[in-house]
Write a protein that holds these residues in place. Structure first.
Motif, PDB file in Angstrom:
ATOM      1  N   LYS A 294      -7.253  -3.596   7.237  1.00  0.00           N
ATOM      2  CA  LYS A 294      -6.177  -4.230   6.129  1.00  0.00           C
ATOM      3  C   LYS A 294      -5.643  -3.846   5.963  1.00  0.00           C
ATOM      4  CE  LYS A 294      -8.087  -6.107   2.113  1.00  0.00           C
ATOM      5  NZ  LYS A 294      -9.073  -6.228   0.877  1.00  0.00           N
ATOM      6  N   THR A 295      -3.970  -3.975   5.287  1.00  0.00           N
ATOM      7  CA  THR A 295      -3.040  -4.361   4.888  1.00  0.00           C
ATOM      8  C   THR A 295      -2.540  -4.672   3.861  1.00  0.00           C
ATOM      9  OG1 THR A 295      -1.812  -5.899   6.325  1.00  0.00           O
ATOM     10  CG2 THR A 295      -2.492  -4.037   7.624  1.00  0.00           C
ATOM     11  N   ASN A 296      -1.831  -4.100   2.907  1.00  0.00           N
ATOM     12  CA  ASN A 296      -1.565  -3.783   1.528  1.00  0.00           C
ATOM     13  C   ASN A 296      -0.247  -3.956   1.176  1.00  0.00           C
ATOM     14  OD1 ASN A 296      -3.814  -5.469   0.360  1.00  0.00           O
ATOM     15  ND2 ASN A 296      -5.421  -3.303   0.886  1.00  0.00           N
ATOM     16  N   ASN A 297       1.084  -4.788   1.300  1.00  0.00           N
ATOM     17  CA  ASN A 297       2.484  -4.131   1.199  1.00  0.00           C
ATOM     18  C   ASN A 297       2.443  -4.284  -0.454  1.00  0.00           C
ATOM     19  OD1 ASN A 297       2.659  -3.840   4.080  1.00  0.00           O
ATOM     20  ND2 ASN A 297       3.140  -6.851   4.097  1.00  0.00           N
ATOM     21  N   VAL A 298       2.902  -3.054  -0.907  1.00  0.00           N
ATOM     22  CA  VAL A 298       3.398  -2.444  -1.752  1.00  0.00           C
ATOM     23  C   VAL A 298       4.691  -2.344  -2.233  1.00  0.00           C
ATOM     24  CG1 VAL A 298       0.616  -2.748  -2.347  1.00  0.00           C
ATOM     25  CG2 VAL A 298       1.438  -0.495  -1.871  1.00  0.00           C
TER      26      VAL A 298
ATOM     27  N   GLU B 278       4.843   1.111  -6.624  1.00  0.00           N
ATOM     28  CA  GLU B 278       3.508   0.837  -6.650  1.00  0.00           C
ATOM     29  C   GLU B 278       2.818   2.382  -5.136  1.00  0.00           C
ATOM     30  OE1 GLU B 278       2.474  -3.002  -6.992  1.00  0.00           O
ATOM     31  OE2 GLU B 278       4.275  -3.150  -5.327  1.00  0.00           O
TER      32      GLU B 278
END
Length: 108
Positions: free
Chosen positions: A12-16, A20
């Motif tokens: 599961k990716t979260n681009n920050v 951050e």
């Protein structure tokens, strides 16, 4: 990501933003000397950088008293870093107090 998916991990990716991401690394307790471009968690463990899936699986099976694993930088030949001249590199384990120790040498 493709490398880890090929080893059976669900990603599961979260681009920050960079800012951050650095704040997240410090909150998680990743020692700055292990900083890399990717940060993840699996169960209670943290994975920082281009750690091979096989090494992660071994680590999870052993269930050590450690916070996680890390590979500083982006070594040539590590997962996601193809190279005509791959180099051996070290995967490190780290603890909640910032202690870092070699975990496994990886040879391409």
């Amino acid at each position: 990501m493709v490398h880890l998916q090929s080893k059976g991990f669900k990603i599961k990716t979260n681009n920050v933003s960079y800012k951050e991401l650095n704040a997240l690394k410090r909150r998680l307790g990743i020692p700055p000397r292990l900083d890399s471009c990717h940060t993840g968690t699996i169960g209670k463990y943290i994975v920082e950088g281009h750690v091979p899936g096989d090494v992660i699986l071994k680590f999870l099976k052993e269930k050590p008293q450690a916070a996680g694993l890390g590979v500083p930088g982006m070594p040539a030949g590590s997962p996601g870093m193809p190279s005509n001249n791959p180099q051996a590199y070290t995967v490190y384990s780290f603890d909640e107090k910032g202690g870092v120790a070699p975990y496994q040498q990886v040879r391409p």
